[in-house]
Design a protein around this motif. Structure first.
Motif, PDB file in Angstrom:
ATOM      1  N   GLN A  95     -27.707 -57.847   2.387  1.00  0.00           N
ATOM      2  CA  GLN A  95     -28.140 -59.195   2.770  1.00  0.00           C
ATOM      3  C   GLN A  95     -28.108 -60.138   1.567  1.00  0.00           C
ATOM      4  O   GLN A  95     -28.805 -59.904   0.581  1.00  0.00           O
ATOM      5  N   PRO A  96     -27.305 -61.188   1.635  1.00  0.00           N
ATOM      6  CA  PRO A  96     -27.257 -62.153   0.531  1.00  0.00           C
ATOM      7  C   PRO A  96     -28.480 -63.062   0.523  1.00  0.00           C
ATOM      8  O   PRO A  96     -29.299 -63.029   1.438  1.00  0.00           O
ATOM      9  N   GLY A  97     -28.586 -63.905  -0.487  1.00  0.00           N
ATOM     10  CA  GLY A  97     -29.767 -64.756  -0.658  1.00  0.00           C
ATOM     11  C   GLY A  97     -29.900 -65.837   0.379  1.00  0.00           C
ATOM     12  O   GLY A  97     -30.942 -66.477   0.462  1.00  0.00           O
ATOM     13  N   SER A  98     -28.849 -66.056   1.175  1.00  0.00           N
ATOM     14  CA  SER A  98     -28.914 -67.137   2.150  1.00  0.00           C
ATOM     15  C   SER A  98     -29.629 -66.751   3.440  1.00  0.00           C
ATOM     16  O   SER A  98     -29.730 -67.547   4.359  1.00  0.00           O
ATOM     17  N   GLU A  99     -30.112 -65.508   3.529  1.00  0.00           N
ATOM     18  CA  GLU A  99     -30.780 -65.088   4.760  1.00  0.00           C
ATOM     19  C   GLU A  99     -32.031 -65.938   4.989  1.00  0.00           C
ATOM     20  O   GLU A  99     -32.854 -66.111   4.094  1.00  0.00           O
ATOM     21  N   VAL A 100     -32.190 -66.467   6.185  1.00  0.00           N
ATOM     22  CA  VAL A 100     -33.308 -67.357   6.490  1.00  0.00           C
ATOM     23  C   VAL A 100     -34.454 -66.561   7.113  1.00  0.00           C
ATOM     24  O   VAL A 100     -34.249 -65.466   7.654  1.00  0.00           O
ATOM     25  N   PRO A 101     -35.682 -67.087   7.053  1.00  0.00           N
ATOM     26  CA  PRO A 101     -36.842 -66.365   7.592  1.00  0.00           C
ATOM     27  C   PRO A 101     -36.684 -65.966   9.045  1.00  0.00           C
ATOM     28  O   PRO A 101     -37.127 -64.893   9.446  1.00  0.00           O
ATOM     29  N   ALA A 102     -36.046 -66.845   9.858  1.00  0.00           N
ATOM     30  CA  ALA A 102     -35.887 -66.520  11.279  1.00  0.00           C
ATOM     31  C   ALA A 102     -35.082 -65.257  11.475  1.00  0.00           C
ATOM     32  O   ALA A 102     -35.360 -64.453  12.370  1.00  0.00           O
ATOM     33  N   GLU A 103     -34.070 -65.034  10.627  1.00  0.00           N
ATOM     34  CA  GLU A 103     -33.242 -63.821  10.746  1.00  0.00           C
ATOM     35  C   GLU A 103     -34.034 -62.583  10.381  1.00  0.00           C
ATOM     36  O   GLU A 103     -33.877 -61.526  10.986  1.00  0.00           O
ATOM     37  N   ILE A 104     -34.889 -62.687   9.365  1.00  0.00           N
ATOM     38  CA  ILE A 104     -35.720 -61.549   8.976  1.00  0.00           C
ATOM     39  C   ILE A 104     -36.674 -61.181  10.104  1.00  0.00           C
ATOM     40  O   ILE A 104     -36.833 -60.014  10.462  1.00  0.00           O
ATOM     41  N   ALA A 105     -37.307 -62.181  10.698  1.00  0.00           N
ATOM     42  CA  ALA A 105     -38.243 -61.930  11.792  1.00  0.00           C
ATOM     43  C   ALA A 105     -37.519 -61.349  13.007  1.00  0.00           C
ATOM     44  O   ALA A 105     -38.047 -60.451  13.678  1.00  0.00           O
ATOM     45  N   ARG A 106     -36.326 -61.818  13.278  1.00  0.00           N
ATOM     46  CA  ARG A 106     -35.583 -61.352  14.448  1.00  0.00           C
ATOM     47  C   ARG A 106     -35.138 -59.898  14.288  1.00  0.00           C
ATOM     48  O   ARG A 106     -34.971 -59.168  15.269  1.00  0.00           O
ATOM     49  N   GLN A 122     -22.821 -60.633   3.675  1.00  0.00           N
ATOM     50  CA  GLN A 122     -23.586 -59.789   4.590  1.00  0.00           C
ATOM     51  C   GLN A 122     -22.726 -58.632   5.106  1.00  0.00           C
ATOM     52  O   GLN A 122     -21.534 -58.788   5.369  1.00  0.00           O
ATOM     53  N   LEU A 123     -23.360 -57.484   5.247  1.00  0.00           N
ATOM     54  CA  LEU A 123     -22.693 -56.296   5.785  1.00  0.00           C
ATOM     55  C   LEU A 123     -23.721 -55.458   6.528  1.00  0.00           C
ATOM     56  O   LEU A 123     -24.831 -55.246   6.046  1.00  0.00           O
ATOM     57  N   LEU A 124     -23.348 -54.989   7.720  1.00  0.00           N
ATOM     58  CA  LEU A 124     -24.188 -54.085   8.498  1.00  0.00           C
ATOM     59  C   LEU A 124     -23.323 -52.899   8.922  1.00  0.00           C
ATOM     60  O   LEU A 124     -22.219 -53.082   9.441  1.00  0.00           O
ATOM     61  N   VAL A 125     -23.827 -51.687   8.699  1.00  0.00           N
ATOM     62  CA  VAL A 125     -23.103 -50.470   9.085  1.00  0.00           C
ATOM     63  C   VAL A 125     -24.058 -49.560   9.839  1.00  0.00           C
ATOM     64  O   VAL A 125     -25.164 -49.277   9.352  1.00  0.00           O
ATOM     65  N   PHE A 126     -23.644 -49.085  10.997  1.00  0.00           N
ATOM     66  CA  PHE A 126     -24.490 -48.213  11.820  1.00  0.00           C
ATOM     67  C   PHE A 126     -23.820 -46.859  12.005  1.00  0.00           C
ATOM     68  O   PHE A 126     -22.692 -46.764  12.519  1.00  0.00           O
ATOM     69  N   ASP A 127     -24.544 -45.816  11.564  1.00  0.00           N
ATOM     70  CA  ASP A 127     -24.081 -44.428  11.710  1.00  0.00           C
ATOM     71  C   ASP A 127     -22.678 -44.214  11.146  1.00  0.00           C
ATOM     72  O   ASP A 127     -21.968 -43.293  11.556  1.00  0.00           O
ATOM     73  N   ARG A 128     -22.270 -45.062  10.210  1.00  0.00           N
ATOM     74  CA  ARG A 128     -20.940 -44.973   9.599  1.00  0.00           C
ATOM     75  C   ARG A 128     -19.834 -44.913  10.655  1.00  0.00           C
ATOM     76  O   ARG A 128     -18.772 -44.326  10.448  1.00  0.00           O
ATOM     77  N   PHE A 140     -20.248 -54.524  10.761  1.00  0.00           N
ATOM     78  CA  PHE A 140     -20.144 -55.942  11.119  1.00  0.00           C
ATOM     79  C   PHE A 140     -20.066 -56.771   9.839  1.00  0.00           C
ATOM     80  O   PHE A 140     -20.861 -56.567   8.909  1.00  0.00           O
ATOM     81  N   LEU A 141     -19.111 -57.703   9.832  1.00  0.00           N
ATOM     82  CA  LEU A 141     -18.946 -58.629   8.722  1.00  0.00           C
ATOM     83  C   LEU A 141     -18.845 -60.051   9.274  1.00  0.00           C
ATOM     84  O   LEU A 141     -18.214 -60.254  10.317  1.00  0.00           O
ATOM     85  N   PRO A 142     -19.431 -61.042   8.612  1.00  0.00           N
ATOM     86  CA  PRO A 142     -19.243 -62.426   9.064  1.00  0.00           C
ATOM     87  C   PRO A 142     -17.803 -62.858   8.852  1.00  0.00           C
ATOM     88  O   PRO A 142     -17.161 -62.458   7.879  1.00  0.00           O
ATOM     89  N   ALA A 143     -17.286 -63.674   9.767  1.00  0.00           N
ATOM     90  CA  ALA A 143     -15.894 -64.120   9.678  1.00  0.00           C
ATOM     91  C   ALA A 143     -15.785 -65.610   9.381  1.00  0.00           C
ATOM     92  O   ALA A 143     -14.672 -66.128   9.279  1.00  0.00           O
ATOM     93  N   ASN A 144     -16.907 -66.300   9.258  1.00  0.00           N
ATOM     94  CA  ASN A 144     -16.889 -67.700   8.836  1.00  0.00           C
ATOM     95  C   ASN A 144     -18.187 -68.017   8.112  1.00  0.00           C
ATOM     96  O   ASN A 144     -19.158 -67.251   8.178  1.00  0.00           O
ATOM     97  N   SER A 145     -18.208 -69.116   7.400  1.00  0.00           N
ATOM     98  CA  SER A 145     -19.370 -69.446   6.575  1.00  0.00           C
ATOM     99  C   SER A 145     -20.624 -69.732   7.405  1.00  0.00           C
ATOM    100  O   SER A 145     -21.751 -69.492   6.962  1.00  0.00           O
TER     101      SER A 145
END
Length: 323
Positions: free
Chosen positions: A138-149, A200-206, A210-215
């Protein structure tokens, strides 16, 4: 003479055959008994029986023999071409079927998810299927709403006995929102921090990443290709080994000669020629905090201006300290 099995094709001349054929041409004929040493001459029609005397064989003129042998080769080539055509026709639909299946597999390996609802739906499906491990960068741009979600999703994985490992930037280490979030989770969750996290990068069970594809992060890539997954996991593991633990036990950031890990990161970007605004953006700081760290570096190194500071940083060796 009866036809025999030869160690070579009849459109080739073996050494004994060439010698006897040349002798027959020179002498005009050759005895049948002598020609038995090279039966290919008779079977290949280079020697013909003498109808006047069966004890002798007559040589076929080379001007007649050569075109006939070449024609046989051409006929053989034509037969091979016909065989190639038949095989090509038979395999054409099979190749088309395979190409179609391969294209479907490649398409399924990387899926473009357009729109936040579709991205969230795919993530929710991956979380429900995750049974062992979730990796998160998670990069520094993560907003509080995303953390809560993310809390119910993360707790869902932990409740099934899975593990979660997350990498943040150092700027998250003392944010109450982040600390409270991980303190509220129950299970095997670990968090570490680095100077800078690229994207940002998310990996589940290898198995899926998921990677973002736009800013704006309204488009994402869902990746299921094993080779790409392995590469992403390897990159994560290398960063993980370099990172400093933040949860469940907060390890202090290393410091050398009064220069903190954060200040070394700022020093590295100063040497690269980055502006204060750009450094703050890359490290997830506000500009005022960033300038405070720069002033501290200038005081320690005895610098009176920005250009001199970059030079002194390079000579000081502080960039060689622990990261």
């Amino acid at each position: 003479m009866h036809q025999t099995v030869h160690p070579h094709d009849l459109d080739e001349l073996c050494a004994p055959g060439a010698e006897l054929y040349a002798r027959a041409l020179q002498e005009g004929r050759i005895r049948t008994a002598v020609a038995e040493a090279a039966p290919c001459l008779v079977d290949g029609a280079l020697l013909q029986p003498d109808v006047r005397d069966t004890d002798w064989l007559l040589p076929t003129p080379p001007s007649v023999a050569l075109p006939r042998l070449l024609r046989g080769i051409e006929d053989g080539i034509a037969a091979q071409r016909r065989r190639e055509s038949r095989l090509t026709e038979q395999f054409a639909p099979l190749l088309q079927l395979h190409s179609s299946q391969q294209a479907d597999q490649d398409t399924a390996a990387i899926t473009v998810l357009e729109g936040i609802p579709r991205v969230r739906s795919a993530l929710a499906h991956a979380v429900r299927a995750c049974a062992e491990e979730a990796l998160s960068l998670q990069p520094g741009s993560e907003v509080p709403a995303e953390i809560a979600r993310s809390r119910p999703y993360e707790q869902d994985i932990l409740s099934r006995g899975g593990t979660i490992r997350t990498l943040y930037e150092h700027s998250h280490r003392h944010l109450p929102l982040v600390l409270d979030h991980f303190a509220s989770l129950t299970g095997d969750v670990q968090v570490r921090t680095l100077d800078e996290v690229s994207e940002q990068l998310l990996v589940f069970d290898r198995a899926v990443a998921f990677l973002p594809a736009n800013s704006a992060r309204t488009v994402a890539l869902e990746i299921r290709h094993p080779a790409l997954i392995d590469y992403l996991v390897l990159s994560f593991e290398r960063l993980w080994r370099l990172a400093t633990p933040m949860h469940p036990v907060i390890a202090p950031l290393p410091a050398t000669d009064g220069v903190t890990d954060r200040q070394r990161a700022i020093a590295a970007l100063l040497v690269e020629g980055e502006t204060d605004d750009r450094i703050a953006e890359r490290l997830g700081l506000n500009v005022r905090t960033c300038r405070t760290h720069i002033a501290h570096l200038a005081t320690i190194l005895g610098s009176s201006n920005r250009a001199q500071l970059g030079y002194l940083i390079g000579r000081s060796g502080i960039l060689d300290g622990p990261a």
